[in-house]
Design a protein around this motif. Structure first.
Motif, mmCIF file in Angstrom:
data_model
loop_
_atom_site.group_PDB
_atom_site.id
_atom_site.type_symbol
_atom_site.label_atom_id
_atom_site.label_comp_id
_atom_site.label_asym_id
_atom_site.label_seq_id
_atom_site.Cartn_x
_atom_site.Cartn_y
_atom_site.Cartn_z
ATOM 1 N N PHE A 69 -16.529 16.210 24.265
ATOM 2 C CA PHE A 69 -16.707 14.940 23.554
ATOM 3 C C PHE A 69 -17.703 15.081 22.406
ATOM 4 C CE2 PHE A 69 -18.629 10.506 23.681
ATOM 5 C CZ PHE A 69 -17.632 9.956 22.903
ATOM 6 N N LYS A 70 -18.542 16.101 22.463
ATOM 7 C CA LYS A 70 -19.535 16.305 21.412
ATOM 8 C C LYS A 70 -18.868 16.554 20.066
ATOM 9 C CE LYS A 70 -23.663 19.063 20.382
ATOM 10 N NZ LYS A 70 -24.528 20.187 20.835
ATOM 11 N N MET A 71 -17.688 17.177 20.082
ATOM 12 C CA MET A 71 -16.978 17.432 18.832
ATOM 13 C C MET A 71 -16.538 16.130 18.171
ATOM 14 S SD MET A 71 -13.695 17.677 17.333
ATOM 15 C CE MET A 71 -12.608 17.798 18.734
ATOM 16 N N VAL A 72 -16.060 15.161 18.967
ATOM 17 C CA VAL A 72 -15.662 13.861 18.419
ATOM 18 C C VAL A 72 -16.888 13.125 17.890
ATOM 19 C CG1 VAL A 72 -14.467 11.704 18.925
ATOM 20 C CG2 VAL A 72 -13.744 13.802 20.031
ATOM 21 N N LYS A 73 -18.007 13.246 18.587
ATOM 22 C CA LYS A 73 -19.243 12.645 18.089
ATOM 23 C C LYS A 73 -19.612 13.204 16.718
ATOM 24 C CE LYS A 73 -21.430 11.740 22.585
ATOM 25 N NZ LYS A 73 -22.626 12.018 23.421
ATOM 26 N N THR A 74 -19.451 14.517 16.543
ATOM 27 C CA THR A 74 -19.761 15.130 15.251
ATOM 28 C C THR A 74 -18.833 14.622 14.157
ATOM 29 O OG1 THR A 74 -20.539 17.114 16.397
ATOM 30 C CG2 THR A 74 -20.042 17.328 14.059
ATOM 31 N N VAL A 75 -17.547 14.475 14.483
ATOM 32 C CA VAL A 75 -16.579 13.985 13.496
ATOM 33 C C VAL A 75 -16.940 12.569 13.050
ATOM 34 C CG1 VAL A 75 -14.170 13.331 13.165
ATOM 35 C CG2 VAL A 75 -14.720 15.481 14.286
ATOM 36 N N VAL A 76 -17.288 11.704 14.014
ATOM 37 C CA VAL A 76 -17.625 10.318 13.664
ATOM 38 C C VAL A 76 -18.965 10.253 12.952
ATOM 39 C CG1 VAL A 76 -18.054 8.021 14.608
ATOM 40 C CG2 VAL A 76 -16.239 9.428 15.565
ATOM 41 N N THR A 77 -19.960 11.006 13.461
ATOM 42 C CA THR A 77 -21.302 10.937 12.886
ATOM 43 C C THR A 77 -21.347 11.509 11.480
ATOM 44 O OG1 THR A 77 -22.230 11.124 15.100
ATOM 45 C CG2 THR A 77 -23.711 11.566 13.264
ATOM 46 N N TYR A 78 -20.633 12.610 11.266
ATOM 47 C CA TYR A 78 -20.732 13.297 9.976
ATOM 48 C C TYR A 78 -19.554 12.968 9.055
ATOM 49 C CZ TYR A 78 -20.688 17.073 6.550
ATOM 50 O OH TYR A 78 -20.641 17.781 5.384
ATOM 51 N N HIS A 79 -18.335 13.309 9.463
ATOM 52 C CA HIS A 79 -17.197 13.201 8.550
ATOM 53 C C HIS A 79 -16.891 11.751 8.179
ATOM 54 C CE1 HIS A 79 -16.628 17.237 10.341
ATOM 55 N NE2 HIS A 79 -16.102 17.544 9.187
ATOM 56 N N LEU A 80 -16.773 10.876 9.199
ATOM 57 C CA LEU A 80 -16.437 9.483 8.895
ATOM 58 C C LEU A 80 -17.582 8.770 8.196
ATOM 59 C CD1 LEU A 80 -14.101 10.120 10.914
ATOM 60 C CD2 LEU A 80 -14.340 7.785 11.728
ATOM 61 N N ARG A 81 -18.818 9.022 8.621
ATOM 62 C CA ARG A 81 -19.954 8.327 8.031
ATOM 63 C C ARG A 81 -20.124 8.706 6.565
ATOM 64 N NH1 ARG A 81 -24.248 6.036 10.664
ATOM 65 N NH2 ARG A 81 -23.668 7.151 12.576
ATOM 66 N N PHE A 82 -20.095 9.995 6.270
ATOM 67 C CA PHE A 82 -20.326 10.406 4.888
ATOM 68 C C PHE A 82 -19.098 10.177 4.011
ATOM 69 C CE2 PHE A 82 -23.892 12.452 6.876
ATOM 70 C CZ PHE A 82 -24.873 12.389 5.901
ATOM 71 N N SER A 83 -17.903 10.143 4.612
ATOM 72 C CA SER A 83 -16.741 9.722 3.831
ATOM 73 C C SER A 83 -16.874 8.262 3.419
ATOM 74 C CB SER A 83 -15.468 9.936 4.645
ATOM 75 O OG SER A 83 -14.341 9.455 3.948
ATOM 76 N N CYS A 84 -17.440 7.445 4.302
ATOM 77 C CA CYS A 84 -17.700 6.034 3.957
ATOM 78 C C CYS A 84 -18.734 5.941 2.839
ATOM 79 C CB CYS A 84 -18.156 5.275 5.190
ATOM 80 S SG CYS A 84 -18.395 3.502 4.937
ATOM 81 N N PHE A 85 -19.799 6.749 2.905
ATOM 82 C CA PHE A 85 -20.807 6.744 1.843
ATOM 83 C C PHE A 85 -20.189 7.160 0.506
ATOM 84 C CE2 PHE A 85 -24.178 7.283 5.229
ATOM 85 C CZ PHE A 85 -24.736 6.041 5.008
ATOM 86 N N LEU A 86 -19.352 8.185 0.537
ATOM 87 C CA LEU A 86 -18.728 8.647 -0.712
ATOM 88 C C LEU A 86 -17.757 7.610 -1.268
ATOM 89 C CD1 LEU A 86 -18.078 12.373 0.266
ATOM 90 C CD2 LEU A 86 -19.784 11.521 -1.346
ATOM 91 N N THR A 87 -17.047 6.899 -0.379
ATOM 92 C CA THR A 87 -16.144 5.840 -0.844
ATOM 93 C C THR A 87 -16.921 4.706 -1.497
ATOM 94 O OG1 THR A 87 -14.598 6.401 0.934
ATOM 95 C CG2 THR A 87 -14.328 4.268 -0.136
ATOM 96 N N LEU A 88 -18.031 4.298 -0.866
ATOM 97 C CA LEU A 88 -18.865 3.248 -1.459
ATOM 98 C C LEU A 88 -19.489 3.710 -2.771
ATOM 99 C CD1 LEU A 88 -20.628 2.010 1.805
ATOM 100 C CD2 LEU A 88 -18.889 0.790 0.504
ATOM 101 N N ALA A 89 -19.901 4.981 -2.842
ATOM 102 C CA ALA A 89 -20.470 5.505 -4.085
ATOM 103 C C ALA A 89 -19.417 5.569 -5.188
ATOM 104 C CB ALA A 89 -21.065 6.888 -3.834
ATOM 105 N N GLU A 90 -18.184 5.928 -4.815
ATOM 106 C CA GLU A 90 -17.100 5.975 -5.802
ATOM 107 C C GLU A 90 -16.773 4.567 -6.309
ATOM 108 O OE1 GLU A 90 -14.032 8.219 -7.887
ATOM 109 O OE2 GLU A 90 -15.735 8.875 -6.670
ATOM 110 N N LYS A 91 -16.850 3.589 -5.434
ATOM 111 C CA LYS A 91 -16.539 2.227 -5.852
ATOM 112 C C LYS A 91 -17.592 1.690 -6.822
ATOM 113 C CE LYS A 91 -16.157 -2.486 -4.094
ATOM 114 N NZ LYS A 91 -16.213 -3.376 -2.920
ATOM 115 N N HIS A 92 -18.872 1.910 -6.524
ATOM 116 C CA HIS A 92 -19.957 1.374 -7.346
ATOM 117 C C HIS A 92 -20.408 2.341 -8.444
ATOM 118 C CE1 HIS A 92 -20.552 -2.133 -4.764
ATOM 119 N NE2 HIS A 92 -20.433 -1.332 -3.716
ATOM 120 N N GLU A 93 -19.716 3.486 -8.554
ATOM 121 C CA GLU A 93 -20.004 4.468 -9.603
ATOM 122 C C GLU A 93 -21.480 4.897 -9.568
ATOM 123 O OE1 GLU A 93 -18.809 2.840 -13.307
ATOM 124 O OE2 GLU A 93 -16.660 2.855 -12.824
#
Length: 742
Positions: free
Chosen positions: A574-598
């Motif tokens: 389950f630690k692998m899924v935690k890493t995917v949510v903590t890192y990949h999904l979280r920072f993909s959300c940050f990059l999406t918000l950064a792309e939206k607000h330039e």
């Protein structure tokens, strides 16, 4: 008119209740009214809002009397529909003479269906039931559950986590196979066998006719062998799970007979001194997915598989892929069941012993922890002593100035006793540490010339005796454990370690435990397919989400993250899924918000913080995405089953820039009119990928029917948030009232 509706009479003639049918309905009393009392709106709302796959809690006789009068159900349901949608026209109250017409209208489910056409020509249309028909389906499911759930097999599970926990508890598995049911529609021949099974326990021609009309009009239409069952998708009816369990009851009885025969031939030995692994057969069925595990020989497993497949093909006329239903070794191979990989491993793999490096690291950590605690204690003692010295200094100065103090006791004695207690505590704490004692013992005894015999002969005896007494005192005080005692302790520690090693070796040779792992390759493929990562596996923005509000973007990511965490929390890795949510999904959300607000990623993190906080309508900060602390504390401690996976990864709600608020909310039993329009965008249509193609799609990943693509639905703020976060599914939305927007 829907397809297959024209030949409904021909199909209906084949369904005749048997003479040995049992009636579970209450006997009518002479003074009883001819029709059941209509249920209140609260009762119907509670009935429809129950968990999609929970056991029935209603008594059968009340529900059956409710179902036996469809006109009452229709009137109550239409009343609730008008309450939920005030814009609908209010029809006049029907006179008593039209009760039969209302009953006939409900007995024909095609009048309460809407056919949704797909956005692409090659897709199949989707019939969606209206709210009155949904209530009727829920009532029918509750009534059937009350009759057939107590008779169901113990291994026929209605929850995924319960089935997975049972599989993990299976001891010493040798072989297993998964019954691969070929993808096929639930045809009329299957419906006839299902209705025959229902008629053997329920003697009500009207109820059987109603169920038959559901299949004829495609109000209940599903496929066996797919990945849509049990996912809460709109193409799945509320009645599907109950009907599937009743349909596969014959196979469950065959498996129970096989298990009884095997247990009778191979009884368990009563002698506890002999290590014995009896031959056993274990089975787990979740809807149409069946997994059989044996702890015997391969020939026995082949015989069990042939009998199970024969029961499916002979009694249920279900096509089975024999090649995919091959037998696998539980030790050397893995098998996928319910989206999770299972394999039998030794106990040392599940609970690995600590390596020497890990032991040294743990000792170092414990030593650092003890030192830090000692430092805090010393700091407290230092502050206490400084405070005491300040008090004494202040009192001394006042005494020197000639001031007098009147006390009922002697302060000198109290101060002496206080310092004496502090000294004794300090010395006692110091001598409790064996390291300190050994250190000073080594300093006082090593390198002393008085231990040499040629020197001792030249010295006075009194000096030599004093030295020997000093050494004895050192050994007694600073080294309470002598050399013999240390050797004995080391010997006992070695024997204990040898016993533990012997026990682990015997367990590895004689026992096996089932390990449940997340299929890493499928998770990586799903993350890459949705666009969370690039070809290098690093987070990237999803440009399709740029048109959403900041709160909706965060809620969409949070809905996907929470579903994955709840679904895979019972897995070993389950630690692998935690890493995917903590890192990949979280920072993909940050990059999406950064792309939206330039802006840059650092600016987005500093604005939304690491927990992705967003302001609500009241300008209060809310956290929807799981925090790092919550993810770190998650594990297999959640006893409730996760919410159905309704394709949150493949659906995006795009808010439309329309200020028209005349549309009511499409959520069931919601009368709010201050709504916003959302357009559904599906991942498979955006990528132009067929979900049935496993090479381009993720195997086992559910997909929403493509007829809902680009459909617009008005939702209030609360239900839109719940739909994004996964608290409700599309089955809780009235999909027959979609709004056409150019």
């Amino acid at each position: 008119m829907l397809p297959r509706l024209a030949d409904g009479r021909a199909c209906h003639r084949l369904i005749v209740p048997t003479s040995r049918a049992l009636s579970n309905a209450p006997a009518p009393t002479p003074n009883a009214p001819s029709a059941a009392a209509p249920s209140s709106a609260a009762d119907l709302e509670l009935l429809l809002r129950r968990g999609h796959y929970s056991n029935s809690t209603h008594r059968f006789h009340s529900l059956f009397s409710f179902l036996s009068h469809p006109s009452v159900l229709l009137a109550s349901a239409l009343h609730l529909s008008r309450r939920a949608h005030p814009s609908l026209p209010t029809p006049p109250q029907p006179p008593p003479s039209t009760v039969a017409a209302a009953a006939a209208a409900l007995s024909s489910p095609s009048s309460h269906l809407r056919l949704l056409l797909p956005s692409r020509i090659k897709g199949q249309p989707l019939p969606v039931p209206a709210l009155p028909l949904r209530l009727a389906l829920r009532c029918a499911a509750s009534a059937l559950d009350a009759v057939f759930a107590p008779r169901a097999a113990t291994f026929a599970y209605r929850g995924r986590h319960a089935a997975i926990r049972y599989l993990r508890s299976i001891p010493s598995a040798s072989w297993f196979f998964r019954v691969a049911v070929s993808r096929q529609p639930f045809a009329p021949r299957h419906a006839r066998r299902l209705l025959d099974a229902i008629s053997s326990k329920v003697d009500d021609p009207g109820f059987l006719e109603f169920l038959n009309e559901l299949f004829v009009s495609d109000a209940v239409a599903f496929e066996l062998g797919g990945s849509e069952l049990g996912r809460g998708l709109p193409q799945e009816s509320e009645l599907t799970a109950t009907l599937v369990n009743i349909f596969f009851d014959r196979v469950d009885r065959e498996v129970m007979a096989i298990r009884k025969e095997v247990h009778k031939k191979h009884p368990r030995m009563k002698d506890e001194s002999v290590r014995h692994t009896p031959v056993r057969v274990y089975a787990v069925r979740y809807l149409d997915d069946i997994l059989v595990v044996t702890s015997g020989s391969k020939m026995l497993t082949i015989e069990v598989r042939d009998r199970v497949i024969a029961a499916l093909e002979r009694d249920l006329e279900v096509k089975v892929d024999r090649l995919e239903s091959s037998i696998h070794s539980a030790v050397s191979e893995k098998i996928e069941f319910l989206g999770i990989e299972f394999q039998a491993v030794s106990p040392s793999v599940m609970h690995r012993p600590m390596s020497e490096k890990a032991k040294r690291a743990r000792k170092k950590y414990l030593k650092m922890k003890a030192e830090k605690a000692q430092e805090l204690k010393n700091a407290r003692e230092t502050r206490r002593k400084k405070l005491g010295l300040k008090i004494l200094n202040h009192l001394f100065k006042r005494v020197r100035r000639g001031e007098e103090f009147e006390f009922d006791f002697q302060i000198e004695y109290e101060v002496q006793q206080l310092f004496k207690d502090w000294a004794e505590e300090t010395v006692a704490e110091y001598f409790k540490s064996h390291d300190h004692c050994r250190y000073w013992h080594r300093l006082l005894t090593s390198g002393d010339f008085l231990s040499l015999n040629r020197v001792r002969d030249q010295l006075p005896p009194a000096l030599v005796d004093s030295y020997d007494k000093f050494q004895e005192t050192l050994n007694r005080v600073l080294m309470p454990m002598g050399g013999h005692d240390m050797i004995e302790e080391e010997r006992l520690a070695e024997e204990e370690e040898e016993k533990q090693y012997e026990k682990r070796t015997i367990e590895d040779l004689t026992e096996l435990k089932m390990r449940a792992n997340v299929p890493i390759d499928l998770v990586r493929k799903a993350v890459k397919l949705a666009g969370f990562t690039n070809s290098m596996g690093r987070p990237r923005p999803i440009k399709l989400l740029l048109c959403l509000d900041d709160a909706d973007i965060i809620k969409w990511y949070a809905g996907v993250g929470w579903r994955w965490l709840d679904f895979f929390c019972c897995c070993r890795n389950f630690k692998m899924v935690k890493t995917v949510v903590t890192y990949h999904l979280r920072f993909s959300c940050f990059l999406t918000l950064a792309e939206k607000h330039e802006c840059t990623k650092r600016q987005a993190i500093s604005h939304f913080t690491k927990d992705l906080k967003v302001a609500n309508d009241d300008e209060m900060a809310e956290v929807h995405f799981p925090t790092e602390q919550e993810i770190r504390m998650m594990g297999d401690k959640n006893l409730c089953d996760p919410k159905p996976v309704d394709g949150a990864l493949t659906m995006i709600l795009v808010r439309l820039a329309i200020d028209d608020t005349s549309y009511p909310c499409l959520a069931h039993f919601c009368a709010k009119t201050d709504t916003l329009l959302y357009r559904i965008r599906l991942l498979q249509n955006r990528l132009n990928v067929d979900p049935l193609n496993e090479k381009k799609w993720v195997h086992g990943l559910s997909a929403i029917h493509e007829s809902l693509n680009k459909k617009c639905l008005p939702l209030c703020s609360m239900h839109a948030s719940d739909l994004l976060l996964g608290k409700i599914t599309l089955q809780d939305i009235d999909c027959t009232q979609f709004v056409d927007v150019d």
